[in-house]
Scaffold this active site. Structure first.
Site, mmCIF file in Angstrom:
data_model
loop_
_atom_site.group_PDB
_atom_site.id
_atom_site.type_symbol
_atom_site.label_atom_id
_atom_site.label_comp_id
_atom_site.label_asym_id
_atom_site.label_seq_id
_atom_site.Cartn_x
_atom_site.Cartn_y
_atom_site.Cartn_z
ATOM 1 N N GLY A 51 12.112 -7.523 -4.246
ATOM 2 C CA GLY A 51 13.738 -8.173 -3.160
ATOM 3 C C GLY A 51 13.864 -9.126 -2.735
ATOM 4 N N HIS B 177 3.776 11.194 16.134
ATOM 5 C CA HIS B 177 4.009 9.812 16.370
ATOM 6 C C HIS B 177 2.999 8.985 16.858
ATOM 7 C CE1 HIS B 177 7.861 7.630 14.640
ATOM 8 N NE2 HIS B 177 6.800 7.309 14.334
ATOM 9 N N TYR C 62 13.879 6.988 15.980
ATOM 10 C CA TYR C 62 14.267 6.409 15.127
ATOM 11 C C TYR C 62 16.543 6.064 15.500
ATOM 12 C CZ TYR C 62 10.604 6.552 11.722
ATOM 13 O OH TYR C 62 9.413 6.349 10.926
ATOM 14 N N SER D 25 5.692 3.820 4.853
ATOM 15 C CA SER D 25 6.574 2.507 4.223
ATOM 16 C C SER D 25 5.422 2.046 2.879
ATOM 17 C CB SER D 25 5.476 1.285 4.939
ATOM 18 O OG SER D 25 6.376 1.828 6.410
ATOM 19 N N PRO D 26 5.692 2.883 1.385
ATOM 20 C CA PRO D 26 4.680 2.834 0.730
ATOM 21 C C PRO D 26 5.520 1.262 -0.133
ATOM 22 C CG PRO D 26 6.555 4.638 0.279
ATOM 23 C CD PRO D 26 6.661 4.236 1.619
ATOM 24 N N LEU D 27 6.503 1.010 -0.051
ATOM 25 C CA LEU D 27 6.803 -0.265 -1.218
ATOM 26 C C LEU D 27 6.922 -1.485 0.248
ATOM 27 C CD1 LEU D 27 10.331 1.407 -2.040
ATOM 28 C CD2 LEU D 27 8.258 1.368 -3.278
ATOM 29 N N GLY D 28 5.516 -1.031 0.964
ATOM 30 C CA GLY D 28 5.947 -2.541 1.909
ATOM 31 C C GLY D 28 6.573 -2.716 2.613
ATOM 32 N N ARG D 29 7.065 -2.384 3.069
ATOM 33 C CA ARG D 29 8.787 -2.302 3.734
ATOM 34 C C ARG D 29 9.563 -2.982 3.239
ATOM 35 N NH1 ARG D 29 6.950 -0.585 9.515
ATOM 36 N NH2 ARG D 29 5.106 -0.460 9.256
ATOM 37 N N GLY D 30 9.499 -3.110 2.327
ATOM 38 C CA GLY D 30 10.784 -3.907 1.072
ATOM 39 C C GLY D 30 9.303 -4.289 0.172
HETATM 40 N N1 LIG Z 1 4.967 7.696 11.073
HETATM 41 C C1 LIG Z 1 5.147 6.066 11.205
HETATM 42 O O1 LIG Z 1 4.635 5.386 12.287
HETATM 43 C C2 LIG Z 1 6.287 5.580 10.594
HETATM 44 C C3 LIG Z 1 6.377 4.248 10.734
HETATM 45 C C4 LIG Z 1 6.630 3.438 9.073
HETATM 46 C C5 LIG Z 1 7.875 4.312 8.666
HETATM 47 N N2 LIG Z 1 7.750 5.361 8.049
HETATM 48 C C6 LIG Z 1 8.086 6.114 6.917
HETATM 49 O O2 LIG Z 1 8.825 5.834 6.014
HETATM 50 C C7 LIG Z 1 9.213 5.257 5.528
HETATM 51 C C8 LIG Z 1 9.504 5.174 4.597
HETATM 52 O O3 LIG Z 1 9.303 2.916 4.800
HETATM 53 P P1 LIG Z 1 9.853 1.762 5.130
HETATM 54 O O4 LIG Z 1 11.173 1.999 5.739
HETATM 55 O O5 LIG Z 1 9.147 1.341 6.693
HETATM 56 O O6 LIG Z 1 9.102 0.890 4.078
HETATM 57 P P2 LIG Z 1 9.578 1.278 2.457
HETATM 58 O O7 LIG Z 1 9.427 2.622 1.982
HETATM 59 O O8 LIG Z 1 8.046 0.369 2.201
HETATM 60 O O9 LIG Z 1 10.330 0.015 2.351
HETATM 61 C C9 LIG Z 1 11.872 -0.069 2.777
HETATM 62 C C10 LIG Z 1 12.839 -1.510 2.526
HETATM 63 O O10 LIG Z 1 12.518 -0.778 1.282
HETATM 64 C C11 LIG Z 1 13.845 -1.229 0.434
HETATM 65 N N3 LIG Z 1 13.934 -1.200 -1.290
HETATM 66 C C12 LIG Z 1 13.925 0.275 -1.220
HETATM 67 N N4 LIG Z 1 13.909 0.943 -2.517
HETATM 68 C C13 LIG Z 1 14.003 -0.233 -3.420
HETATM 69 C C14 LIG Z 1 14.316 -0.743 -4.618
HETATM 70 N N5 LIG Z 1 14.567 0.024 -5.566
HETATM 71 N N6 LIG Z 1 14.518 -2.047 -4.484
HETATM 72 C C15 LIG Z 1 14.762 -3.194 -4.015
HETATM 73 N N7 LIG Z 1 14.594 -2.573 -2.583
HETATM 74 C C16 LIG Z 1 14.222 -1.154 -1.845
HETATM 75 C C17 LIG Z 1 14.391 -1.052 1.246
HETATM 76 O O11 LIG Z 1 15.843 -1.760 0.964
HETATM 77 P P3 LIG Z 1 17.246 -0.886 0.728
HETATM 78 O O12 LIG Z 1 18.031 0.296 1.928
HETATM 79 O O13 LIG Z 1 18.762 -2.176 0.855
HETATM 80 O O14 LIG Z 1 17.079 -0.111 -0.288
HETATM 81 C C18 LIG Z 1 14.417 -1.037 2.206
HETATM 82 O O15 LIG Z 1 14.463 -2.143 3.032
HETATM 83 C C19 LIG Z 1 10.160 5.530 6.968
HETATM 84 O O16 LIG Z 1 11.975 5.553 6.791
HETATM 85 C C20 LIG Z 1 9.815 6.458 7.846
HETATM 86 O O17 LIG Z 1 10.854 7.628 7.466
HETATM 87 C C21 LIG Z 1 6.632 6.728 9.330
#
Ligand SMILES: NC(=O)c1ccc[n+]([C@@H]2O[C@H](COP(=O)([O-])OP(=O)(O)OC[C@H]3O[C@@H](n4cnc5c(N)ncnc54)[C@H](OP(=O)(O)O)[C@@H]3O)[C@@H](O)[C@H]2O)c1
Length: 324
Positions: free
Chosen positions: A208, A119, A56, A198-203
């Site tokens: 939003g 990873h 990252y 990505s529990p929020l489906g990447r946003g």
């Molecule tokens: N192991 C792997 O291969 C892998 C792959 C992907 C991700 N990950 C890990 O999983 C973590 C989370 O996944 P992710 O970031 O991909 O996706 P996510 O948690 O599903 O979604 C993140 C997105 O949601 C938005 N968001 C969060 N809370 C919100 C709210 N209350 N209202 C509106 N928007 C909101 C964030 O924007 P804002 O910043 O504007 O809040 C961001 O754009 C990563 O940070 C990483 O550590 C691991």
């Protein structure tokens, strides 16, 4: 914030973690000051299970966390990962493990990592070689617990037979449920905790995002099939059902999506990503919500029919498709 045990590993963490990837401009621009404010708020809220990776920001994400770790090491459970080269290719053998750990320790400014993931499983090597090398690094005191990302149930079994595995981290949410059929049952049988990424489906599941135009030109989601011009509006219409259900319950779609995951079992610890202290605080409220079994099923039934694969063309930041 409640605590949850990651399986039977002995590792106990905040029931919601913090995904830090988004703080490295993966989904549009990130501001370091806002990121630091979010980290401070996380500590205040008791969200102390922080997830980063060597890849990252090519190390910058780990460096961003270092000052907070220097001041609050005992309060934070730090998880990081290795196995991607800077060009996004997978290389997770013993040599890479030995090189990566010292880099992560240096950038994070710590003498040990609490949870260290591979990873992606390296398709060119038996998993025993990777985990064997990681186990030597545990024995050397540089790492406390091991994990795998996106591993199949077979790989998980073989890895766990080589060295106890504390957690499997894979995509899991209301729009990505592949994990449920094989990996989750095997993890549970082996006493391995489950960390949905990505529990929020990447946003998307927050409601939003209203169009692909909301995504910056360099936003990595632009290459994701579910965010493509063909699929976005359809997928967005399914998320509207979640928004209606959340509104009827007096919460947000993001909170309902997280509460749904938390209701899957006490061994499940999602790691939503955010750059925003306010989003973080709102998401933390999901840990207080209790969903009955029928609500869990009703929400899942509502959220059927998403279009597009989880991953498009391979590139960095954990975006390379699963290898096994
Ligand atoms: N192991 C792997 O291969 C892998 C792959 C992907 C991700 N990950 C890990 O999983 C973590 C989370 O996944 P992710 O970031 O991909 O996706 P996510 O948690 O599903 O979604 C993140 C997105 O949601 C938005 N968001 C969060 N809370 C919100 C709210 N209350 N209202 C509106 N928007 C909101 C964030 O924007 P804002 O910043 O504007 O809040 C961001 O754009 C990563 O940070 C990483 O550590 C691991």
């Amino acid at each position: 914030m409640n605590q949850r045990a990651l399986g039977t590993s002995g590792l106990t963490v905040s029931s919601i973690g913090l995904g830090c990837m988004v703080m490295s401009s993966v989904y549009g621009p990130a501001d370091p000051d806002q990121a630091r404010a979010t980290l401070t708020r996380a500590l205040d809220l008791g969200i102390t299970f922080w997830d980063t990776a060597e890849i990252y920001g090519n190390g910058a994400n780990e460096e961003l966390l270092a000052p907070m770790l220097a001041a609050h090491r005992d309060d934070i459970t730090i998880a990081t990962k290795f196995g991607f080269e800077p060009d996004g290719s997978v290389s997770a053998g013993p040599d890479q493990a030995r090189r990566a750990i010292d880099g992560s320790l240096r950038r994070l400014g710590v003498d040990h990592i609490d949870l260290w993931y591979v990873h992606r499983v390296d398709p060119t090597l038996p998993i025993e070689e990777t985990i064997g090398a990681m186990a030597e690094i545990v024995a050397a005191g540089k790492v406390r617990h091991l994990g795998l990302c996106e591993a199949s149930s077979t790989t998980l079994r073989r890895a766990h037979a080589t060295h106890p595995i504390a957690a499997v981290q894979s995509e899991w949410s209301l729009w990505s449920r592949d994990l449920e059929s094989e990996v989750a049952p095997v993890a549970r049988a082996l006493g391995i905790g489950i960390v949905p990424y990505s529990p929020l489906g990447r946003g998307m599941l927050t409601g939003g995002l209203s169009s692909t135009a909301d995504l910056a030109a360099n936003d990595h989601r632009r290459s994701g099939p579910r965010f493509s011009a063909e699929n976005f509006d359809h997928n967005r219409s399914i998320v509207e059902r979640l928004q209606v259900a959340a509104s009827a319950r007096g919460c947000t779609a993001a909170q309902l999506a997280l509460a749904w995951l938390l209701a899957q079992g006490e061994d499940v610890v999602p790691i939503p990503g955010t750059r925003s202290p306010d989003h973080l605080a709102a998401n933390a409220e999901a840990a207080r919500m209790v969903l009955e079994r029928d609500e869990v099923d009703e929400i899942a039934d509502l959220m059927q029919g998403f279009q597009g694969d989880r991953y498009g063309r391979p590139h960095a930041y954990g975006e390379t498709p699963p290898q096994d």
